[in-house]
Design a protein around this motif. Sequence first.
Motif, PDB file in Angstrom:
ATOM      1  N   ALA A   1       0.837  -1.196   0.000  1.00  0.00           N
ATOM      2  CA  ALA A   1       0.000   0.000   0.000  1.00  0.00           C
ATOM      3  C   ALA A   1       0.877   1.252   0.000  1.00  0.00           C
ATOM      4  O   ALA A   1       1.872   1.327   0.707  1.00  0.00           O
ATOM      5  CB  ALA A   1      -0.905  -0.003   1.220  1.00  0.00           C
ATOM      6  N   ASN A   2       0.503   2.222  -0.819  1.00  0.00           N
ATOM      7  CA  ASN A   2       1.215   3.489  -0.833  1.00  0.00           C
ATOM      8  C   ASN A   2       0.257   4.683  -0.829  1.00  0.00           C
ATOM      9  O   ASN A   2       0.671   5.802  -1.064  1.00  0.00           O
ATOM     10  CB  ASN A   2       2.184   3.563  -2.020  1.00  0.00           C
ATOM     11  N   VAL A   3      -1.021   4.435  -0.564  1.00  0.00           N
ATOM     12  CA  VAL A   3      -2.026   5.493  -0.502  1.00  0.00           C
ATOM     13  C   VAL A   3      -2.551   5.555   0.926  1.00  0.00           C
ATOM     14  O   VAL A   3      -3.092   4.579   1.438  1.00  0.00           O
ATOM     15  CB  VAL A   3      -3.173   5.226  -1.507  1.00  0.00           C
ATOM     16  N   GLY A   4      -2.386   6.709   1.571  1.00  0.00           N
ATOM     17  CA  GLY A   4      -2.808   6.889   2.949  1.00  0.00           C
ATOM     18  C   GLY A   4      -4.306   7.087   3.091  1.00  0.00           C
ATOM     19  O   GLY A   4      -5.054   7.154   2.107  1.00  0.00           O
ATOM     20  N   THR A   5      -4.752   7.214   4.327  1.00  0.00           N
ATOM     21  CA  THR A   5      -6.183   7.290   4.629  1.00  0.00           C
ATOM     22  C   THR A   5      -6.850   8.525   4.035  1.00  0.00           C
ATOM     23  O   THR A   5      -7.893   8.424   3.389  1.00  0.00           O
ATOM     24  CB  THR A   5      -6.394   7.261   6.156  1.00  0.00           C
ATOM     25  N   VAL A   6      -6.268   9.697   4.259  1.00  0.00           N
ATOM     26  CA  VAL A   6      -6.882  10.928   3.745  1.00  0.00           C
ATOM     27  C   VAL A   6      -6.865  10.916   2.219  1.00  0.00           C
ATOM     28  O   VAL A   6      -7.866  11.241   1.569  1.00  0.00           O
ATOM     29  CB  VAL A   6      -6.143  12.171   4.290  1.00  0.00           C
TER      30      VAL A   6
ATOM     31  N   ARG B   1      -9.659  10.223  -3.001  1.00  0.00           N
ATOM     32  CA  ARG B   1      -9.723   9.496  -4.272  1.00  0.00           C
ATOM     33  C   ARG B   1     -11.086   8.847  -4.483  1.00  0.00           C
ATOM     34  O   ARG B   1     -11.633   8.888  -5.583  1.00  0.00           O
ATOM     35  CB  ARG B   1      -8.645   8.414  -4.318  1.00  0.00           C
ATOM     36  N   ILE B   2     -11.629   8.240  -3.453  1.00  0.00           N
ATOM     37  CA  ILE B   2     -12.919   7.559  -3.583  1.00  0.00           C
ATOM     38  C   ILE B   2     -14.039   8.567  -3.851  1.00  0.00           C
ATOM     39  O   ILE B   2     -14.868   8.360  -4.740  1.00  0.00           O
ATOM     40  CB  ILE B   2     -13.208   6.698  -2.344  1.00  0.00           C
ATOM     41  N   VAL B   3     -14.059   9.657  -3.116  1.00  0.00           N
ATOM     42  CA  VAL B   3     -15.102  10.672  -3.304  1.00  0.00           C
ATOM     43  C   VAL B   3     -14.980  11.317  -4.685  1.00  0.00           C
ATOM     44  O   VAL B   3     -15.982  11.483  -5.396  1.00  0.00           O
ATOM     45  CB  VAL B   3     -15.036  11.731  -2.181  1.00  0.00           C
ATOM     46  N   LEU B   4     -13.768  11.661  -5.076  1.00  0.00           N
ATOM     47  CA  LEU B   4     -13.554  12.269  -6.386  1.00  0.00           C
ATOM     48  C   LEU B   4     -13.913  11.288  -7.502  1.00  0.00           C
ATOM     49  O   LEU B   4     -14.536  11.669  -8.501  1.00  0.00           O
ATOM     50  CB  LEU B   4     -12.098  12.724  -6.521  1.00  0.00           C
TER      51      LEU B   4
ATOM     52  N   PRO C   1      -9.316   6.910 -10.095  1.00  0.00           N
ATOM     53  CA  PRO C   1      -9.122   7.271  -8.684  1.00  0.00           C
ATOM     54  C   PRO C   1      -9.945   6.399  -7.738  1.00  0.00           C
ATOM     55  O   PRO C   1      -9.511   6.110  -6.623  1.00  0.00           O
ATOM     56  CB  PRO C   1      -9.545   8.739  -8.608  1.00  0.00           C
ATOM     57  N   PHE C   2     -11.112   5.955  -8.183  1.00  0.00           N
ATOM     58  CA  PHE C   2     -11.956   5.119  -7.334  1.00  0.00           C
ATOM     59  C   PHE C   2     -11.271   3.782  -7.025  1.00  0.00           C
ATOM     60  O   PHE C   2     -11.185   3.368  -5.869  1.00  0.00           O
ATOM     61  CB  PHE C   2     -13.317   4.889  -8.000  1.00  0.00           C
ATOM     62  N   ILE C   3     -10.767   3.117  -8.034  1.00  0.00           N
ATOM     63  CA  ILE C   3     -10.123   1.811  -7.833  1.00  0.00           C
ATOM     64  C   ILE C   3      -8.817   1.952  -7.059  1.00  0.00           C
ATOM     65  O   ILE C   3      -8.536   1.153  -6.169  1.00  0.00           O
ATOM     66  CB  ILE C   3      -9.908   1.101  -9.184  1.00  0.00           C
ATOM     67  N   THR C   4      -8.018   2.982  -7.366  1.00  0.00           N
ATOM     68  CA  THR C   4      -6.767   3.149  -6.623  1.00  0.00           C
ATOM     69  C   THR C   4      -7.045   3.478  -5.158  1.00  0.00           C
ATOM     70  O   THR C   4      -6.248   3.129  -4.286  1.00  0.00           O
ATOM     71  CB  THR C   4      -5.873   4.239  -7.244  1.00  0.00           C
TER      72      THR C   4
ATOM     73  N   CYS D   1      -1.308   3.015  -5.827  1.00  0.00           N
ATOM     74  CA  CYS D   1      -1.290   3.846  -7.015  1.00  0.00           C
ATOM     75  C   CYS D   1       0.007   3.573  -7.769  1.00  0.00           C
ATOM     76  O   CYS D   1       1.096   3.806  -7.236  1.00  0.00           O
ATOM     77  CB  CYS D   1      -1.383   5.317  -6.639  1.00  0.00           C
ATOM     78  N   PRO D   2      -0.089   3.082  -9.013  1.00  0.00           N
ATOM     79  CA  PRO D   2       1.123   2.790  -9.782  1.00  0.00           C
ATOM     80  C   PRO D   2       1.990   4.024 -10.022  1.00  0.00           C
ATOM     81  O   PRO D   2       3.211   3.921 -10.029  1.00  0.00           O
ATOM     82  CB  PRO D   2       0.589   2.249 -11.107  1.00  0.00           C
ATOM     83  N   LEU D   3       1.382   5.186 -10.201  1.00  0.00           N
ATOM     84  CA  LEU D   3       2.176   6.396 -10.399  1.00  0.00           C
ATOM     85  C   LEU D   3       2.946   6.774  -9.137  1.00  0.00           C
ATOM     86  O   LEU D   3       4.056   7.304  -9.223  1.00  0.00           O
ATOM     87  CB  LEU D   3       1.289   7.556 -10.844  1.00  0.00           C
TER      88      LEU D   3
END
Length: 64
Positions: free
Chosen positions: A3-8, A13-16, A41-44, A50-52
Amino acid sequence: MSANVGTVDRVIRIVLGLAILSLLFILEGNLKYLGLIGLIPFITGLVKFCPLYSLFKINTCQRK
């Protein structure tokens, strides 16, 4: 794949992603398919990866 995407970042990402996906139901014609971009953004956000971010060595997760 760690995992490389934090909580905030994940919540944003999910809301956007959901907001962009809603364009499928709001817009008419072929333009509505631009809403499919919201899947990225939803899936990541759901998979916490996030691959990027890994390409640029970014990690928004809290360190343990």
